[in-house]
Design a protein around this motif. Structure first.
Motif, PDB file in Angstrom:
ATOM      1  N   ASN A 125       0.829  -1.211   0.000  1.00  0.00           N
ATOM      2  CA  ASN A 125       0.000   0.000   0.000  1.00  0.00           C
ATOM      3  C   ASN A 125       0.858   1.255   0.000  1.00  0.00           C
ATOM      4  OD1 ASN A 125      -2.886  -0.842   0.123  1.00  0.00           O
ATOM      5  ND2 ASN A 125      -2.244  -1.881   1.991  1.00  0.00           N
ATOM      6  N   SER A 146      -3.929  -3.101  -2.986  1.00  0.00           N
ATOM      7  CA  SER A 146      -2.671  -3.827  -2.863  1.00  0.00           C
ATOM      8  C   SER A 146      -2.947  -5.213  -2.306  1.00  0.00           C
ATOM      9  CB  SER A 146      -1.708  -3.093  -1.918  1.00  0.00           C
ATOM     10  OG  SER A 146      -0.660  -3.947  -1.509  1.00  0.00           O
ATOM     11  N   ASP A 149      -3.270  -6.389   1.560  1.00  0.00           N
ATOM     12  CA  ASP A 149      -4.461  -6.484   2.401  1.00  0.00           C
ATOM     13  C   ASP A 149      -5.094  -7.870   2.395  1.00  0.00           C
ATOM     14  OD1 ASP A 149      -4.186  -3.832   3.117  1.00  0.00           O
ATOM     15  OD2 ASP A 149      -5.508  -3.110   1.522  1.00  0.00           O
TER      16      ASP A 149
END
Length: 229
Positions: A125, A146, A149
């Motif tokens: 991220n 991203s 996660d």
């Protein structure tokens, strides 16, 4: 399915699809004693071990895997690079990449045509945020996703399913736009549609389902997509 129907969401791979890796590859080549021939081996080693990490139920940031791959390739060529040095080369390289020349025009065209644009990357991220800020791409995207996660790298099917769920759309309503045959294959096997950007040195995987669109740059893909109804 009628391929002329617009996808509800366009998901974009980032590295090499949107961003030009030339500068980074030069940095990696310099770290490998100026041996540019080792660049493809480094990149495929990075991808291989990202899959190893995910298949083992683990997660490491993509940049860290890239740095570890750099150390491995270096060691096989009698070059010693410390973990700190390797991470500096990879992270600084990944976060300062320019967009390919046609990318902003293509994204503008798609956005003006009413498409929802979402990035879907193996980068972290923080990494993709800095990449987009550096390349001037932040304003074009409705969301940045991203795999950090979900904890699984593309092309795991779970990762594409997670991304579709995040946008509240069905797999068949998604289209991945990417410059990597493995990424396009993963999306197609997950039930998505796909467009392949045939950047130099990149090929579609022959054993994957047929890709809906294949063009040499993003502008050509945008021209086709804006004809969809």
């Amino acid at each position: 399915m009628d391929t002329k129907i617009r996808p509800k969401v366009l998901f974009f791979d980032v590295n090499e699809t949107l961003l030009d890796l030339t500068k980074m590859k030069q940095q990696v080549g310099d770290a490998l004693g100026g041996n540019q021939d080792l660049l493809p081996l480094w990149f495929t080693t990075m991808l291989q071990y990202s899959l190893v990490v995910s298949a083992s139920g683990r997660y490491e940031p993509f940049g860290h895997i890239g740095a570890a791959a750099l150390q491995m390739v270096a060691a096989n060529n009698n070059i010693i690079i410390s973990e700190e040095e390797a991470r500096k080369v990879i992270l600084s390289g990944l976060r300062g990449l320019p967009a390919h020349p046609e990318v902003k025009e293509a994204l503008t065209q798609l956005k003006q045509a009413g498409f929802t644009l979402v990035s879907l990357t193996n980068s972290s991220n923080e990494g993709v945020k800095k990449q987009f800020e550096s390349a001037g791409l932040t304003e074009y995207f409705d969301e940045r996703l991203s795999i950090e996660d979900v904890g699984k790298f593309k092309p795991f099917t779970d990762t594409y399913n997670w991304a579709a769920n995040k946008l509240n759309v069905k797999p068949e309503e998604c289209m991945l736009i990417a410059a990597h045959g493995w990424d396009v294959a993963g999306a197609l096997w997950a039930g998505w549609r796909a467009a392949f950007v045939s950047r130099p040195g990149q090929q579609i995987f022959p054993l994957a389902p047929k890709t809906e669109i294949e063009e040499s740059d993003l502008k050509a893909i945008a021209n086709i997509l804006t004809t969809y109804k």
